[in-house]
Design a protein around this motif. Structure first.
Motif, PDB file in Angstrom:
ATOM      1  N   THR A  66       1.397 -17.501  -4.379  1.00  0.00           N
ATOM      2  CA  THR A  66       1.492 -17.344  -2.924  1.00  0.00           C
ATOM      3  C   THR A  66       1.154 -18.637  -2.205  1.00  0.00           C
ATOM      4  OG1 THR A  66       0.881 -15.009  -3.136  1.00  0.00           O
ATOM      5  CG2 THR A  66       0.686 -15.992  -0.954  1.00  0.00           C
ATOM      6  N   LEU A  96       8.598  -9.391   5.845  1.00  0.00           N
ATOM      7  CA  LEU A  96       8.307  -9.833   4.480  1.00  0.00           C
ATOM      8  C   LEU A  96       6.944  -9.335   4.014  1.00  0.00           C
ATOM      9  CD1 LEU A  96       9.656 -13.512   4.422  1.00  0.00           C
ATOM     10  CD2 LEU A  96      10.621 -11.502   3.291  1.00  0.00           C
ATOM     11  N   SER A 100       6.787  -7.199   0.733  1.00  0.00           N
ATOM     12  CA  SER A 100       5.957  -7.734  -0.336  1.00  0.00           C
ATOM     13  C   SER A 100       4.889  -6.735  -0.761  1.00  0.00           C
ATOM     14  CB  SER A 100       5.298  -9.039   0.122  1.00  0.00           C
ATOM     15  OG  SER A 100       4.267  -9.420  -0.758  1.00  0.00           O
ATOM     16  N   SER A 101       4.175  -6.177   0.197  1.00  0.00           N
ATOM     17  CA  SER A 101       3.103  -5.235  -0.126  1.00  0.00           C
ATOM     18  C   SER A 101       3.656  -3.987  -0.799  1.00  0.00           C
ATOM     19  CB  SER A 101       2.333  -4.860   1.141  1.00  0.00           C
ATOM     20  OG  SER A 101       1.675  -5.984   1.688  1.00  0.00           O
ATOM     21  N   ALA A 116       6.931 -10.192  -5.498  1.00  0.00           N
ATOM     22  CA  ALA A 116       6.262  -9.697  -4.299  1.00  0.00           C
ATOM     23  C   ALA A 116       5.391 -10.774  -3.681  1.00  0.00           C
ATOM     24  CB  ALA A 116       5.423  -8.466  -4.645  1.00  0.00           C
ATOM     25  N   ARG A 117       4.656 -11.493  -4.527  1.00  0.00           N
ATOM     26  CA  ARG A 117       3.745 -12.509  -4.018  1.00  0.00           C
ATOM     27  C   ARG A 117       4.487 -13.741  -3.484  1.00  0.00           C
ATOM     28  NH1 ARG A 117      -0.800 -10.732  -2.555  1.00  0.00           N
ATOM     29  NH2 ARG A 117      -1.765 -12.763  -2.899  1.00  0.00           N
ATOM     30  N   LEU A 119       7.435 -13.596  -1.987  1.00  0.00           N
ATOM     31  CA  LEU A 119       7.908 -13.181  -0.666  1.00  0.00           C
ATOM     32  C   LEU A 119       6.782 -13.270   0.360  1.00  0.00           C
ATOM     33  CD1 LEU A 119      10.109 -10.059  -1.570  1.00  0.00           C
ATOM     34  CD2 LEU A 119      10.897 -12.324  -0.847  1.00  0.00           C
ATOM     35  N   LEU A 120       5.588 -12.886  -0.054  1.00  0.00           N
ATOM     36  CA  LEU A 120       4.439 -12.996   0.847  1.00  0.00           C
ATOM     37  C   LEU A 120       4.162 -14.459   1.189  1.00  0.00           C
ATOM     38  CD1 LEU A 120       2.083 -11.567   2.303  1.00  0.00           C
ATOM     39  CD2 LEU A 120       0.715 -11.968   0.248  1.00  0.00           C
TER      40      LEU A 120
END
Length: 402
Positions: A66, A96, A100-101, A116-117, A119-120
């Motif tokens: 991230t 996002l 992501s979450s 996911a991370r 995208l965060l």
């Protein structure tokens, strides 16, 4: 007077005569969700690694991913979306957070969790690069420090709450529930932003060439150099503050938790104080914050073995560093108000470089010199940053006024 129809990129165009405080609060809510999601894995590494059959070290790389993508995404988002309405860019970045979450809560493997991370990271990097520019366009210029203080309140609350809240939710409802709640916060932020943030047509001419040219402005250059020095010093020390607390005042694990909680609470009030004094002089405020961090390091070196002194020094450290983000961001944004997004992206990248280099240097110092060696570096770096800001930043501010 500038004709904004002919020159919409001018610094005076796109700003407001009145303050859109609801929209500013929506930014604070959004950054609260982003920062909370960014640091949730810190308190959830064990259950995540057990559930996905990973080592804790491997699971910890989700935080690294991230941070790395965030440093790249800041300039990338600013440049890649330079022709788009900033309202829609903001809503996309908050979306996002939700996506992501949600993906993290559903992750069944490391690759899915990393996606996911990543995208965060785009959401975090893009938001931080644009936050000051957005605040500048939502309130009159003289109210910008107050607006940035409100935005950073979301950061302070997330910093204080993310780890303990994440640990509690993970222990009671499971680690996936923590990310589900994070997605819920994102949905709320998205709805509030959709109803409060007005249309913000693109301004400036964001590009790599523009960012390089901004380094030719003395106030921008001094601000970034001072940021690099102070933030590297801070993170060199704070990354390894636990060894200091264990070895010098010899605190127990429970006491260390209380000390760090006090640090976070002090940082929250430091953020409010930073917003209150930024309108007077960002140069003086940055120098003050850095000087107080240096003073806290001196206290830790001088009498850190006394528990009360260590307590006082850590609380002072939290208060002092809390003053800095609002004032640093306001300082460099005012120095390049016509290219606020570009300078915001540069500041974001400077922060990330300082954080990573500070952590690496701190590791080398703690291994070779022990925790007192790291604290010494904190004091020297922050004292140097304070002096440079007063000497060079004050001089450039005086020249600009003349």
């Amino acid at each position: 007077m500038t004709d904004c129809t002919l020159d919409p990129s001018h610094a005076s165009c796109g700003t407001r005569g009145d303050a859109a405080w609801a929209a500013v609060v929506s930014l604070s809510l959004g950054v609260f969700g982003l920062v909370t999601a960014e640091f949730l894995p810190v308190s959830l590494l064990t259950p995540i690694s057990q559930d996905l059959a990973l080592t804790p070290g491997t699971a910890g790389q989700t935080i690294t991913a991230t941070a790395v993508i965030g440093a790249i995404a800041g300039p990338g988002v600013v440049i890649g979306t330079r022709n788009l309405d900033r309202r829609w860019v903001l809503l996309t970045l908050t979306t996002l957070l939700v996506v992501s979450s949600t993906l993290a809560a559903l992750a069944s493997s490391l690759p899915m969790l990393l996606v996911a991370r990543l995208l965060l990271g785009i959401g975090v990097g893009g938001f931080w690069a644009m936050s000051a520019a957005l605040a500048m366009r939502l309130v009159p210029e003289h109210l910008m420090p107050r607006a940035m203080a409100i935005v950073f309140t979301g950061v302070s609350v997330a910093t204080v709450c993310a780890a303990p809240l994440g640990a509690w939710i993970g222990a009671t409802l499971g680690w996936r529930a923590a990310f589900e709640l994070s997605a819920g916060v994102g949905v709320v932020a998205l709805l509030v932003q959709a109803f409060t943030v007005p249309s913000l047509p693109p301004r400036g001419s964001a590009s790599l060439a523009t960012m390089v040219s901004l380094l030719g402005r003395p106030r921008v250059r001094v601000g970034l150099i001072v940021t690099l020095i102070i933030v590297a010093g801070h993170f060199a020390g704070f990354t390894y503050v636990r060894p200091y607390l264990e070895q010098i005042p010899r605190f127990s694990v429970e006491m260390i938790s209380l000390v760090l909680l006090a640090y976070g609470v002090a940082g929250f009030f430091g953020n409010l104080l930073g917003g209150a004094i930024a309108s007077r002089s960002t140069t003086g405020s940055v120098a003050l914050g850095a000087g107080l961090v240096a003073l806290s390091a001196l206290l830790m070196l001088w009498a850190g073995g006394l528990p009360l002194v260590s307590w006082a020094a850590i609380v002072l450290w939290g208060l002092a560093f809390g003053i800095l983000p609002v004032n640093i961001q306001t300082h460099v944004t005012r120095a390049a108000s016509d290219e606020a997004e570009s300078v915001g992206a540069m500041l974001l990248t400077t922060f990330q470089v300082a954080i990573s280099s500070g952590a690496v240097l701190g590791g080398l110092l703690v291994d070779s010199q022990g925790p007192l060696g790291v604290v010494t570096f904190v004091g020297i770096a922050c004292a140097l940053g304070s002096v440079v800001m007063l000497a060079r930043g004050g001089r450039q501010a005086a020249l600009q006024q003349n």
